[in-house]
Motif scaffolding. Structure first.
Motif, PDB file in Angstrom:
ATOM      1  N   ARG A 151      51.533  49.311  39.177  1.00 35.54           N
ATOM      2  CA  ARG A 151      50.576  50.103  38.418  1.00 35.54           C
ATOM      3  C   ARG A 151      51.252  50.545  37.129  1.00 35.54           C
ATOM      4  O   ARG A 151      52.360  51.103  37.153  1.00 35.54           O
ATOM      5  CB  ARG A 151      50.113  51.331  39.216  1.00 35.54           C
ATOM      6  N   ARG A 201      42.805  43.818  38.551  1.00 37.38           N
ATOM      7  CA  ARG A 201      42.110  45.042  38.145  1.00 37.38           C
ATOM      8  C   ARG A 201      40.786  45.201  38.882  1.00 37.38           C
ATOM      9  O   ARG A 201      40.393  46.318  39.236  1.00 37.38           O
ATOM     10  CB  ARG A 201      41.880  45.018  36.638  1.00 37.38           C
ATOM     11  N   HIS A 204      41.871  46.503  42.265  1.00 37.27           N
ATOM     12  CA  HIS A 204      42.694  47.706  42.416  1.00 37.27           C
ATOM     13  C   HIS A 204      42.589  48.691  41.256  1.00 37.27           C
ATOM     14  O   HIS A 204      43.344  49.659  41.222  1.00 37.27           O
ATOM     15  CB  HIS A 204      44.160  47.298  42.600  1.00 37.27           C
ATOM     16  N   GLY A 205      41.700  48.455  40.294  1.00 39.75           N
ATOM     17  CA  GLY A 205      41.519  49.420  39.226  1.00 39.75           C
ATOM     18  C   GLY A 205      42.175  49.007  37.924  1.00 39.75           C
ATOM     19  O   GLY A 205      43.006  48.099  37.882  1.00 39.75           O
ATOM     20  N   PRO A 206      41.834  49.677  36.818  1.00 42.76           N
ATOM     21  CA  PRO A 206      42.255  49.237  35.485  1.00 42.76           C
ATOM     22  C   PRO A 206      43.750  49.357  35.212  1.00 42.76           C
ATOM     23  O   PRO A 206      44.239  48.746  34.264  1.00 42.76           O
ATOM     24  CB  PRO A 206      41.460  50.147  34.544  1.00 42.76           C
ATOM     25  N   ALA A 207      44.480  50.123  35.997  1.00 41.74           N
ATOM     26  CA  ALA A 207      45.926  50.261  35.773  1.00 41.74           C
ATOM     27  C   ALA A 207      46.735  49.269  36.602  1.00 41.74           C
ATOM     28  O   ALA A 207      47.965  49.314  36.581  1.00 41.74           O
ATOM     29  CB  ALA A 207      46.384  51.679  36.086  1.00 41.74           C
ATOM     30  N   ALA A 208      46.070  48.373  37.303  1.00 41.25           N
ATOM     31  CA  ALA A 208      46.774  47.400  38.137  1.00 41.25           C
ATOM     32  C   ALA A 208      47.466  46.346  37.279  1.00 41.25           C
ATOM     33  O   ALA A 208      46.931  45.921  36.249  1.00 41.25           O
ATOM     34  CB  ALA A 208      45.790  46.716  39.084  1.00 41.25           C
ATOM     35  N   TYR A 209      48.654  45.960  37.704  1.00 42.01           N
ATOM     36  CA  TYR A 209      49.343  44.839  37.073  1.00 42.01           C
ATOM     37  C   TYR A 209      49.946  43.969  38.165  1.00 42.01           C
ATOM     38  O   TYR A 209      50.781  44.441  38.945  1.00 42.01           O
ATOM     39  CB  TYR A 209      50.433  45.283  36.095  1.00 42.01           C
TER      40      TYR A 209
END
Length: 259
Positions: free
Chosen positions: A49, A86, A89-94
């Motif tokens: 994240r 993303r 797991h959401g926009p901050a996922a990497y």
């Protein structure tokens, strides 16, 4: 080395270079219906994240994926993997390289991931989606590489991405890559390495070019995330590069290095 934690560096410009090359190579291999093997020697936790305390402390993701992602076309396989992470797991996922590999390979493909650090290995097991053919090993990655090549299926790719915290790693990898190539002469071997101010990687690359004619080498300068940041660039040496990878490497370098 068990002290290394990639969470501080995930999503930096070097990750973009490494992951964009990896995604390009895997997407090419996956075009053919034949199954393939993917092996990774230093898997880390597989998923990160960029809003974590570790990432925010260094600012490397801000100088990396946050600044550079839009320079890649939306249909690039690396961007497709990031978008899938993303969405899940959401926009901050990497996504790390194991997650990217799982996204770009097929259910009939084999994945072997090594991670020795106990906490990172536990996180890797939690992060990776369940699928047939996936095996996660808590063991030394270079030992796994020597033990498992040639894999079955023989078509495939290995990513070697150690921490480089020990200077002996450079001499060790200069000797190991030709050994792996002799055992697995059809395998794509991708070795990522950092470019530091003292250019300690240079003797390794000279030795590899001598031992492995036709070696592809891609190096890019990366933006400095903060004052005193020691990383100057990112390098990838590739044995048996898939068709078109060298041309794509030049495009990736231009996207990262432009202004």
């Amino acid at each position: 080395m068990l002290s290394y934690q990639h969470s501080f560096h995930a999503g930096n410009a070097a990750d973009l270079h490494k992951h964009a090359l990896l995604a390009t190579a895997l997407a090419y291999l996956a075009r053919k219906p034949k199954p393939l093997s993917y092996l990774e020697t230093h898997a880390g936790r597989g998923f990160y994240r960029i809003d974590s305390p570790e990432a925010l402390k260094t600012g490397e993701a801000e100088a990396g994926v946050a600044r550079l992602e839009a320079r890649f076309p939306e249909d690039h396989p690396w961007r497709a993997a990031v978008a899938a992470a993303r969405a899940a797991h959401g926009p901050a996922a990497y996504p790390g390289s194991p997650w990217i590999a799982a996204h770009l390979t097929r259910p009939g493909d084999r994945i072997d991931l090594a991670e020795l650090h106990p906490a990172e290995h536990a996180a890797l097991e939690a992060a990776m989606p369940a699928r047939p053919g996936l095996r996660m090993h808590r063991r030394d990655g270079l030992e796994m590489a020597k033990a498992l090549v040639p894999p079955e299926p023989r078509r495939g790719l290995m990513l070697i991405d150690p921490s480089w915290e020990v200077r002996d790693d450079y001499a060790r990898l200069a000797g190991l890559l030709p050994v792996l190539h002799r055992k697995w002469n059809v395998g794509v071997l991708m070795l990522w390495y950092p470019i530091l101010a003292d250019r300690r990687h240079a003797p390794m690359i000279r030795a590899l070019r001598t031992a492995l004619p036709g070696l592809m080498v891609s190096e890019v300068a990366v933006p400095q995330a903060r004052a005193g940041h020691g990383l100057r660039g990112s390098g990838m040496a590739v044995v048996n590069p898939p068709w078109g990878l060298e041309e794509e490497a030049a495009r990736i370098a231009a996207r990262i290095e432009e202004g």
